[in-house]
Motif scaffolding. Structure first.
Motif, short mmCIF file in Angstrom:
data_model
loop_
_atom_site.label_atom_id
_atom_site.label_comp_id
_atom_site.label_asym_id
_atom_site.label_seq_id
_atom_site.Cartn_x
_atom_site.Cartn_y
_atom_site.Cartn_z
N GLY A 77 -58.80 70.94 25.23
CA GLY A 77 -59.05 69.88 24.24
C GLY A 77 -59.94 68.75 24.74
N VAL A 86 -54.67 70.78 18.41
CA VAL A 86 -55.44 70.76 19.65
C VAL A 86 -55.02 69.59 20.55
CG1 VAL A 86 -57.73 70.60 20.66
CG2 VAL A 86 -57.38 71.98 18.63
N TYR A 144 -57.66 71.35 14.29
CA TYR A 144 -58.72 71.95 13.47
C TYR A 144 -58.00 72.79 12.42
CZ TYR A 144 -62.00 70.92 17.28
OH TYR A 144 -62.77 70.30 18.24
P1 ADP Z 1 -62.27 72.21 26.17
O1 ADP Z 1 -63.46 71.35 26.00
O2 ADP Z 1 -61.15 71.56 26.92
O3 ADP Z 1 -62.59 73.54 26.75
P2 ADP Z 1 -62.18 72.20 23.30
O4 ADP Z 1 -61.88 70.80 22.93
O5 ADP Z 1 -63.58 72.65 23.19
O6 ADP Z 1 -61.62 72.50 24.75
O7 ADP Z 1 -61.27 73.16 22.43
C1 ADP Z 1 -59.88 73.00 22.31
C2 ADP Z 1 -59.34 74.09 21.38
O8 ADP Z 1 -59.83 73.88 20.08
C3 ADP Z 1 -59.78 75.48 21.78
O9 ADP Z 1 -58.67 76.34 21.63
C4 ADP Z 1 -60.86 75.84 20.82
O10 ADP Z 1 -60.82 77.21 20.52
C5 ADP Z 1 -60.50 75.02 19.59
N1 ADP Z 1 -61.69 74.58 18.85
C6 ADP Z 1 -62.73 73.91 19.34
N2 ADP Z 1 -63.63 73.61 18.37
C7 ADP Z 1 -63.13 74.13 17.22
C8 ADP Z 1 -63.57 74.17 15.87
N3 ADP Z 1 -64.71 73.59 15.46
N4 ADP Z 1 -62.79 74.79 14.95
C9 ADP Z 1 -61.63 75.36 15.32
N5 ADP Z 1 -61.16 75.37 16.57
C10 ADP Z 1 -61.88 74.75 17.54
#
Ligand code: ADP
Ligand code: MG
Length: 580
Positions: free
Chosen positions: A370, A347, A342
């Motif tokens: 992720g 990620v 992102y």
């Molecule tokens: P999980 O589902 O395994 O908990 P995510 O895929 O939701 O993890 O998130 C992975 C990482 O990406 C986290 O550190 C989160 O803060 C970051 N993240 C998730 N969505 C966004 C976004 N739209 N913009 C920036 N960072 C993001």
């Protein structure tokens, strides 16, 4: 100005109705001009005492006819131009919302909800003013100014020039003010958008604000945005107001100049009283549209900033569909060397795995690892930075959007329900499904019984975001949606919110019904639910740290086996009941 016209052309889409209303306008204005020509000749005849009764009657009849024609045409015109305006903006709204649905999710992360809804509320209202009023008024007043200026000059060239030249000399001042307004408008509109945004946050966070004891205190971001908006409005109005007033004063000065020049010519015997009288009566008809022209150009210049905000969104590009699509063979999912970040926050790193058709793969791992991101990439909410994702061997970037989404049923972690009936919320998955089909899906998802116990059954409104239902009930509705859609690939992001044991059991039953014969990628938090999965992937810091089935991972003694042991411990505590 050319840019402005290009932008109007772009936002209108179809220019036909607006041009037709402009032409109609011209015809109406010509009728009005003809009316004053008749008045002029009538006055001349009366002053020269040449008028016979028959002549006066003929003039009067001509006048009556022209007045009738003018009012008839302007009523039609008014109706027509309003219709053209509202049609244009309605078309623009549809175009914008269709366009938004095609934009990648990254667009919605860059622009908050208030900024997007502001396009539909304030900016569209501004566009309505442009297409229903301003364009129409600007064209009309410009035509009248030219027409009446010519008429005055035809009546008497010298006095006509005095009026036209002195009045037009005031115009640059107005245009200068308009340019200044054009420079300030984007800032003002941005301040308005900021006020909208903070207000929305204020309302959404009401329970938190109350809980934090801030009911009495001002919510600072909102107070600040409000103060800023007020300051911008005031500064813009005063700066523009002063110049506007000077413009009006200059128009009055032009009238005085005409009065002086006219009296002097009449006294000198160089101008007939009849013509001078005509000027006295008629010059006001010339100044009024000039004044309107200035005002509406200014209004238009301001709302052009709103049009630009709409045009900017329309210029955002959807994710491109790559050429070279081949029909997928089956529905196996494959990630091959996928990197994703992102912005600059990496990620996923070099993630590769396959989900063979008709099997279940579970993604597990610590929060922030992720998992949701991997699902979002498969749904092409974002595009991978490196590597590729394929379905049945076909790169997802080559699918037409509708074809890609027809392959998935998705149950998200946070289920979104619309403020509509239960029936319509389930039917969202397949619009043409009959009531009976919806109910059948609900039965399979184990939610028929709870729906029937609601006061209006399937016709019960679920409230904003489904707030009248519990988290577990919302999950089951989402499962019913997925069952109704009956797509070959099923994506599940298990709810993290604690769900009561009864709901959990029903959700499990619903899922079992849903999963039959599907290719499944599931994000699981309760490891007990995925014990039977064909493949389990542990995602840590964006990499696949462990992979295998339950037995293999337990034998490996890594993250999975530790997490499993911890969760078993908690379950045994729960089973034992609360300690006294
Ligand atoms: P999980 O589902 O395994 O908990 P995510 O895929 O939701 O993890 O998130 C992975 C990482 O990406 C986290 O550190 C989160 O803060 C970051 N993240 C998730 N969505 C966004 C976004 N739209 N913009 C920036 N960072 C993001
Ligand atoms: Mg997640």
């Amino acid at each position: 100005m050319l840019n402005l016209l290009r932008m109007i052309r772009f936002t209108i889409g179809e220019t036909g109705p607006v041009i037709r209303s402009g032409l109609l306008n011209l015809a109406v204005m010509l009728a009005l001009g003809a009316l004053y020509v008749v008045v002029y000749f009538l006055m001349l005849a009366l002053m020269r005492q040449e008028a016979t009764l028959g002549g006066v009657t003929a003039y009067t009849l001509a006048l009556a006819g022209l007045v009738a024609a003018y009012y008839f045409a302007s009523i039609r015109l008014n109706h027509y131009s309003l219709q053209a305006g509202y049609d244009t903006v309605a078309g623009l709204r549809t175009r914008l919302s269709d366009h938004l649905r095609r934009l990648p999710l990254s667009f919605f992360k860059k622009n908050d909800t208030a900024a997007i809804s502001g396009r539909f509320l304030h900016d569209m209202a501004d566009a309505e003013a442009v297409f229903c009023i301003y364009l129409h008024e600007i064209v009309t007043s410009a035509i009248i100014v030219v027409l009446y200026g010519a008429l005055l000059c035809a009546a008497d060239a010298r006095l006509g020039l005095v009026v036209v030249v002195t009045a037009l000399a005031a115009l640059p001042l107005m245009l200068h003010a308009v340019r200044a307004l054009g420079r300030e408008a984007p800032g003002h509109i941005a301040a308005r958008a900021l006020a909208d945004k903070t207000l929305l946050e204020h309302l959404r966070g009401m329970s938190e604000l109350k809980a934090a004891g801030m009911t009495g205190a001002r919510f600072t971001p909102w107070a600040e945005a409000n103060r800023r908006f007020r300051a911008m409005s005031l500064s813009m109005e005063t700066r523009f107001g002063v110049r506007g007033q000077i413009f009006l004063a200059l128009l009055d000065a032009s009238f005085v100049a005409m009065l002086l020049a006219g009296s002097w010519l009449v006294a000198d015997g160089a101008l007939s009283v009849a013509v001078f009288l005509f000027f006295l009566l008629f010059s006001g008809k010339f100044y009024q549209p000039l004044q309107d022209f200035g005002v509406f150009i200014a209004e238009f210049r301001y709302v052009a900033a709103s049009l630009k905000r709409i045009a900017d969104v329309l210029h955002e590009r959807p994710l491109p569909v790559r050429p070279g699509h081949t029909p997928p063979r089956g529905h196996a999912i494959a990630f091959a060397g996928v990197d994703f970040a992102y912005g600059d926050k990496a990620v996923l790193r070099d993630v590769s795995f396959t989900v063979p058709e008709g099997t279940v793969t579970a993604l597990v791992g610590e929060s922030g690892g992720g998992k949701t991101t991997a699902l979002n990439l498969l749904l092409r909410f974002w595009d991978v930075d490196r590597g590729a994702i394929t379905i049945g061997g076909t790169d997802i970037r080559t699918f037409a959007q509708e074809d890609l989404y027809s392959l998935f049923s998705v149950v998200f972690q946070d289920v979104y329900l619309f403020n509509d009936t239960v029936m319509n919320n389930i039917r969202l998955a397949r619009q043409e499904a009959s009531d009976e089909e919806v109910m059948q899906a609900a039965r399979k998802a184990c939610c028929h019984d709870f729906i029937m116990s609601l006061d209006q059954g399937y016709d019960t409104c679920v409230g904003e975001k489904g707030s009248r239902l519990s988290g577990g009930e919302r999950q089951r509705i989402a499962i019913a949606r997925a069952i109704l859609k009956d797509a070959p690939i099923l994506l599940l992001d298990e709810a993290t919110a604690s769900i009561d044991p009864e709901n959990e059991l029903l959700i499990q039953q619903g899922l079992t019904n849903l999963m039959r014969g599907k290719t499944l990628l599931v994000i699981a938090h309760r490891l007990s639910t995925i014990r039977q999965a064909h493949q389990i992937l542990v995602l840590r810091d964006g990499r696949i740290a462990e992979r295998g089935d339950h037995a293999a991972l337990m034998a490996g003694g890594g993250f999975y086996s530790n997490a499993w042991a911890r969760q078993q411990e908690i379950r045994s505590w729960n089973a034992a009941g609360p300690t006294p």
